[in-house]
Structures are given as C-alpha cells and as structure tokens.
Design a protein around this motif. Structure first.
Motif, short mmCIF file in Angstrom:
data_model
loop_
_atom_site.label_atom_id
_atom_site.label_comp_id
_atom_site.label_asym_id
_atom_site.label_seq_id
_atom_site.Cartn_x
_atom_site.Cartn_y
_atom_site.Cartn_z
N LYS A 91 0.86 -1.18 0.00
CA LYS A 91 0.00 0.00 0.00
C LYS A 91 0.89 1.23 0.00
O LYS A 91 1.74 1.40 0.88
CB LYS A 91 -0.91 0.02 1.23
N ILE A 92 0.71 2.12 -0.98
CA ILE A 92 1.53 3.31 -1.13
C ILE A 92 0.64 4.52 -0.96
O ILE A 92 -0.24 4.78 -1.78
CB ILE A 92 2.23 3.35 -2.51
N GLU A 93 0.86 5.28 0.10
CA GLU A 93 0.02 6.43 0.41
C GLU A 93 0.79 7.72 0.12
O GLU A 93 1.83 7.99 0.74
CB GLU A 93 -0.42 6.40 1.87
N PHE A 94 0.27 8.49 -0.81
CA PHE A 94 0.86 9.79 -1.13
C PHE A 94 0.19 10.85 -0.26
O PHE A 94 -1.02 10.81 -0.01
CB PHE A 94 0.66 10.12 -2.61
N SER A 95 0.98 11.81 0.20
CA SER A 95 0.43 12.86 1.06
C SER A 95 0.64 14.22 0.40
O SER A 95 -0.12 14.60 -0.48
CB SER A 95 1.07 12.78 2.46
N ASP A 96 1.72 14.94 0.77
CA ASP A 96 1.92 16.27 0.22
C ASP A 96 2.94 16.30 -0.93
O ASP A 96 3.30 17.37 -1.41
CB ASP A 96 2.36 17.23 1.32
N TYR A 105 7.97 21.79 -5.27
CA TYR A 105 8.23 22.88 -6.22
C TYR A 105 9.40 23.73 -5.74
O TYR A 105 9.62 23.91 -4.54
CB TYR A 105 7.00 23.77 -6.35
N LEU A 106 10.13 24.28 -6.72
CA LEU A 106 11.21 25.22 -6.46
C LEU A 106 10.89 26.57 -7.08
O LEU A 106 10.14 26.65 -8.06
CB LEU A 106 12.53 24.71 -7.05
N LYS A 107 11.48 27.62 -6.52
CA LYS A 107 11.43 28.90 -7.20
C LYS A 107 12.16 28.75 -8.54
O LYS A 107 13.32 28.32 -8.56
CB LYS A 107 12.08 29.99 -6.35
N PRO A 108 11.51 29.06 -9.65
CA PRO A 108 12.13 28.80 -10.96
C PRO A 108 13.44 29.57 -11.15
O PRO A 108 13.56 30.72 -10.72
CB PRO A 108 11.06 29.28 -11.95
N PHE A 109 14.40 28.90 -11.76
CA PHE A 109 15.63 29.57 -12.18
C PHE A 109 16.11 28.93 -13.47
O PHE A 109 15.81 27.77 -13.76
CB PHE A 109 16.71 29.53 -11.09
N ARG A 127 0.85 25.25 0.74
CA ARG A 127 2.07 24.51 1.08
C ARG A 127 2.96 25.39 1.95
O ARG A 127 3.96 25.92 1.48
CB ARG A 127 2.80 24.06 -0.19
N PRO A 128 2.60 25.53 3.20
CA PRO A 128 3.37 26.44 4.07
C PRO A 128 4.78 25.90 4.34
O PRO A 128 5.01 24.69 4.36
CB PRO A 128 2.54 26.49 5.35
N ILE A 129 5.71 26.81 4.50
CA ILE A 129 7.08 26.46 4.88
C ILE A 129 7.13 26.38 6.41
O ILE A 129 6.71 27.30 7.10
CB ILE A 129 8.07 27.50 4.35
N ASN A 130 7.64 25.28 6.91
CA ASN A 130 7.63 25.05 8.35
C ASN A 130 8.99 24.52 8.79
O ASN A 130 9.13 23.38 9.23
CB ASN A 130 6.51 24.07 8.72
N VAL A 131 9.99 25.37 8.68
CA VAL A 131 11.35 24.98 9.06
C VAL A 131 11.47 24.98 10.58
O VAL A 131 11.15 25.99 11.22
CB VAL A 131 12.39 25.96 8.47
N ILE A 187 12.77 26.75 -2.00
CA ILE A 187 11.41 26.25 -2.07
C ILE A 187 10.47 27.35 -2.55
O ILE A 187 10.66 28.54 -2.23
CB ILE A 187 10.96 25.69 -0.70
N LEU A 188 9.48 26.97 -3.31
CA LEU A 188 8.47 27.91 -3.80
C LEU A 188 7.36 28.05 -2.75
O LEU A 188 6.72 27.07 -2.38
CB LEU A 188 7.88 27.43 -5.12
N THR A 189 7.15 29.26 -2.28
CA THR A 189 6.11 29.51 -1.29
C THR A 189 4.74 29.46 -1.95
O THR A 189 4.50 30.11 -2.97
CB THR A 189 6.32 30.89 -0.64
N GLN A 190 3.85 28.67 -1.34
CA GLN A 190 2.47 28.59 -1.81
C GLN A 190 1.52 28.60 -0.61
O GLN A 190 1.86 28.12 0.48
CB GLN A 190 2.23 27.30 -2.62
#
Length: 565
Positions: A117-122, A254-258, A346-350, A340-343
């Motif tokens: 069983k493979i469960e995808f999350s975020d 996702y990454l900030k595009p470059f 998709r909050p950043i939680n370092v 990381i691309l901020t969305q």
C-alpha cells in the motif's frame, strides 16, 4: 480525498520494452496484470539477461494524483529475492511498504507476492520507485509522476507535454556478479560499460546507433521534463545543446524557478525542468556524463536527441559542452540555487529551535584483510561509515523486530556525534582514523520532536561527495559549505526562510550540509548514501521514530502478506 488503485507488478529477467503508462490522470480503480518472460537481450554488442518489472526497462511510469493511495501487488516470478522502495513517498505511519531489505522488510522471495500500500500525502511533481535489495535497482526502477489535485494547476507555464527522462547505466556483465566480485575482493566495483537515457546508450557507444532515445518537439511549445537519476554510483551532469532550461521542482516539491544551461543531479534525486523549443528547427543532443572527483568511474557520455518536427533528418549534431568531470563547483553551485516555492496551500515550516542536534561524519574507511591481498588501499578492504559506524544488516527486518519486541537484532545507541573529533578535511587523514566499528545500531527519536543533522564529509581514505537519502521524510536543506563545519560561524548563514525541501541531498566533497525536519512519521526509517557502492560498504543508519499518544500518531499494524524471512 485521493482514490485507491491496484496494480500488479511482476518480476523476471526479460526483454527490453518501452515504458508504458500504468495510471493516467483520469483513471480510477483499475486492476493491472502483466506477464513476464526470461529472454536474452542485446545491448552494446553483447547478450545478457536482466531483471525488470513488467518486461520494461526502465520500468513502468506510475501516474497518480496528489493524495492518492495505490496498492502495488509485487509478484516475484524471478529467481532472486527482490524488494521495492517508493523513493520520496513519506508513507505516513506505514513503513511496512517502504522496502529496504532487512530494514523494513525481509525480501520478497521467488514465487511469492506482496501487496504494497503506497500512500501519497503532500508530495507533488516527480518521484520514483526502485529495487532496494542487492544491486537490483540497476534495472528495476521507474518514475512516479504526481499530478496536482486540480488538473493543470501548476505554479508555472502549463506544459504542452510531459516527458520522463531516466538516467541509468549498463554493465555488459551481470550486475549481481559485479556486486559479489567487489565485495569478495575488497576493492572497488567494475565500472559500467555505458550510461543510458531512457534505457538507451546513444550514438557514442558501439552497436547503439539505432538505440537512441529521441524526443520530437514542435517549435514554440513548452515541455516539462521529469528527470530521475537512477545511475548507481555517480552524480551526473546533463545538458541540452543550444537550449537553456528552467528548473521548477526537485524531489517531489516545487522550487522557485531559475534558468540554467546545465543540470547536476545526484543518484536518487529527481529534477523537473521546462524546455522551451524556441531554437532553429534542427536536431540537438541531450548529453550526460559523470561528475566524480575520486575513485574509478565510467568517463563515457550518453546522448539522446531532441528533434524539431519541422527539421529534416541529418547527421548527429555537435555535443554540448558539459562541465568537466571533476568540476566540484559546477555541481555545488547548481544545487545551491534551490529555494522552495512559497504557496498558500504549502506552508514552509522549518524547525527553528531543533530539540535534537546531531553531527554525522561520512567517511570512506578500510578494514584489515585477512591475508593482506584485498584490492583496497594498502591491501586492506574498502568500507564506509556514518559516525565511524559501518552498518551490518541483520537477517530479520529491524521494523519487524521493533514491532514484535524481538531482542538481539539491533542496538539502540547509535551515536549522535562521532566517537573522536579530528580535522575531518585535512589533506592527509592518519591511517589510524580509517578503521571503523561494525555495528547494527539505531537512534530513537520522540514523536513530533525536531531534528537537525549536520552531515560532515571527511577526507579519510579520500574525500568524495555523498548524496544522502532519508526514507519516510522530506527535509529542509538549511546550509552547506566546504571544509569543516564551524558551529559558531556557519549557523549564522543558514537559510531559514525558503530552503529547499528535499529527500536526497549531495554533501559536497570535504564539505558539510545541514538538514532539518520534524519527526512526525512514526516507524523505522533508513538514512543512507545513495551511491550504491557506499551503501554496500555500510554507509547507512536507522532512525526509529516512537509512537505518539493519539491513534493518528501511532504506526499502523503490518499487512497480512508481509514477507517472511
């Protein structure tokens, strides 16, 4: 909520076929059954038999939607053991399907099945699956593409088409024989005979002119390339002649595009990039070769073609100029651009004040050879370690031993720091520091605690890059540099605002990298170098994340068909 799909993957040594889509965006509740055969295959002017999934090499690409759960029925019809790891999939509270042999499961034996069983999350973007037993992943691997829940909801230009590109390699001899030989003689493994792009070596190898992957593009269209590095032992440089690319994702985030004119990608890593077909309609090479600073490595170049639909076929184009094979700065500078691309969703939680601060040295080592005739330095045998601990695999899985309370399988005192501090990156590390301890130790972490790991590369025996992969988690890469980590100076320069979210990160040669994560996924999870020779030599360790107090914070029970030893 996501839907659940069931797949059947069967294993055998089979003829090379093109990859096919297992699950497309609109499919739901499909059941798949694939026949397998054993057939000799010709590549590089030689016949051999390979282990594959569903008769395909690379294996089938799996397409899912964010948050889906799938069931993969692995039917082993081959003559050797197998396991499958879902690289970068966090598998919340369910390590039973993670796959590393004798860490979370015993192997799937010939003639038996295991429903994973493979469960995808975020996760979003591109991940991959591969064998995690012996060196079977050389031919047993494939891409996983994770679509957003809302169709075409990308934080960049919607691509005209999406194409998986898998970098691999090929030995003319049996890859398991390569493994057995170097483990027996104590030296390094034989180099592969070719690198591959989507299973094909390209024009520059013998007997391969007709076996070149070709991507046909329309002028003015934008293509999303989903790249996986399935190469066994080397970071790879990749470049498309005449075109720059825009990097938009890596490791299921996702990454900030470059924009860049080349890519450096570690074994185990994935990179998503946009290619705009805006050049003179013609033929252009894609090319890839190894980045390596020490040891034996395959110094050949694999190629594929980008051909504009309006271009007339002609002779192969000139090779694009790739970075030199020992260009450490080119490799490190590329990865240093990741943010990381901020969305909103998709909050950043370092973790800002980690409760567990660990310092892990990554070393090449040697151990004495019984008759001083091994092929490592000074007649000794090569080894590798984390904090001077060379990991010995048990013969019952650590997960099963932990879950059932079986004693004597592992110890619980893996050190949080190396047993001896020294000048880790000095030009010549004394031979007395080359010899590791052998152990089967884990480190326990409390549920929901926060973790910082500083990976410190050393120059024991020789300094090399180490792409480190953590199962069950993605982590924030908050800092990296060359030389010895300075605990007073270097943390001041950490990126705690928009660090990339990764599952595999290359620690630079004679340098350091710092990662942070929250231990909120209970279970048994492997940490290891993704250079296959290094994990074979013991560069790995295991975290056990304890259960939390609520049912949603506890590990799920095992499946009924869990493989037995």
């Amino acid at each position: 909520m996501g839907t659940t799909k069931t797949l059947i993957l069967q294993f055998s040594a089979v003829f090379l076929l093109h990859s096919e889509v297992i699950y497309s965006y609109a499919m739901t509740h499909h059941h798949y059954n694939f026949d397998v055969v054993e057939t000799p295959y010709n590549r590089l002017c030689s016949n051999k038999t390979i282990l594959t999934v569903n008769g395909q090499f690379p294996g089938p690409t799996i397409y899912v939607t964010e948050g889906d759960t799938i069931v993969v029925v692995v039917a082993n019809k081959a003559t050797q053991n197998i396991t499958i790891h879902w690289h970068g999939v966090k598998q919340p509270r369910y390590p039973w399907s993670d796959g590393p042999e004798y860490i979370t499961q015993c192997p799937i034996r010939p003639g038996t099945n295991f429903s994973q069983k493979i469960e995808f999350s975020d996760e979003i973007g591109t991940l991959w699956w591969h064998a995690h037993s012996d060196w079977s992943r050389a031919t047993v691997h494939g891409a996983v593409i994770i679509y957003p829940k809302k169709k075409d909801d990308y934080p960049y230009h919607v691509p005209y088409a999406q194409i998986p590109i898998i970098l691999g390699e090929w030995w003319k001899s049996d890859v398991q024989a390569v493994l057995s030989e170097f483990l027996e003689n104590g030296g390094e493994p034989n180099n592969s005979d070719a690198f591959l792009i989507n299973g094909q070596p390209g024009y520059l190898y013998p007997c391969s002119t007709q076996d070149t992957f070709k991507l046909t593009v329309d002028h003015g269209k934008r293509y999303l390339i989903r790249m996986v590095n399935a190469v066994m032992n080397t970071i790879m440089f990749f470049k498309i002649g005449g075109h720059n690319v825009t990097i938009v994702g890596s490791d299921g985030a996702y990454l900030k595009p470059f924009t860049s004119d080349y890519i450096a990608i570690s074994p185990g890593q994935t990179i998503d990039f946009l290619l705009l077909a805006d050049q003179n309609p013609s033929r252009y090479y894609m090319a890839a070769r190894a980045y390596a600073v020490a040891g034996n490595f395959d110094n050949t170049t694999t190629t594929a073609l980008i051909e504009y639909r309006s271009a007339a076929p002609d002779t192969p184009p000139p090779l694009p100029p790739l970075p030199e094979s020992n260009d450490t700065l080119a490799s490190a500078d590329f990865t240093a651009k990741f943010k990381i691309l901020t969305q909103r969703n998709r909050p950043i939680n370092v973790p800002l004040n980690p409760s567990n601060k660990l310092f892990f040295t990554l070393s090449m080592n040697t151990i004495p050879c019984s008759n001083s005739t091994c092929l490592g330095p000074f007649g000794d045998r090569f080894s590798a370690s984390v904090n001077n601990q060379t990991f010995n695999l048990p013969r019952i899985s650590i997960l099963e031993a932990y879950y059932k309370g079986i004693n004597g399988v592992y110890g619980g005192d893996f050190p949080g720091r190396p047993p001896l501090a020294f000048n880790y990156t000095e030009a010549i590390v004394p031979r007395a520091l080359w010899v590791p301890d052998n152990s089967t130790k884990v480190r326990y972490l409390d549920y929901n605690s926060t973790v910082e790991i500083v990976f410190q590369g050393t120059n024991a025996v020789r300094g090399v890059d180490h792409p480190m992969h953590l199962h069950g988690y993605s982590f924030y890469v908050v800092g990296r540099g060359f030389g010895n980590f300075d605990v007073k100076r270097d943390p001041r320069n950490y990126n705690l605002v928009d660090p990339p979210l990764m599952n595999t990160i290359a620690v630079p040669v004679n340098g350091w990298t710092t990662i942070r994560f929250r231990a909120d996924n209970p279970g048994v999870w492997l940490l290891h170098c993704h250079l296959e020779r290094h994990i074979s030599w013991g560069m790995m360790m295991v975290f056990i994340i304890k259960n939390g107090k609520t049912p949603a914070a506890k590990m799920d029970p095992p499946p009924p068909d869990f493989p037995r030893c």
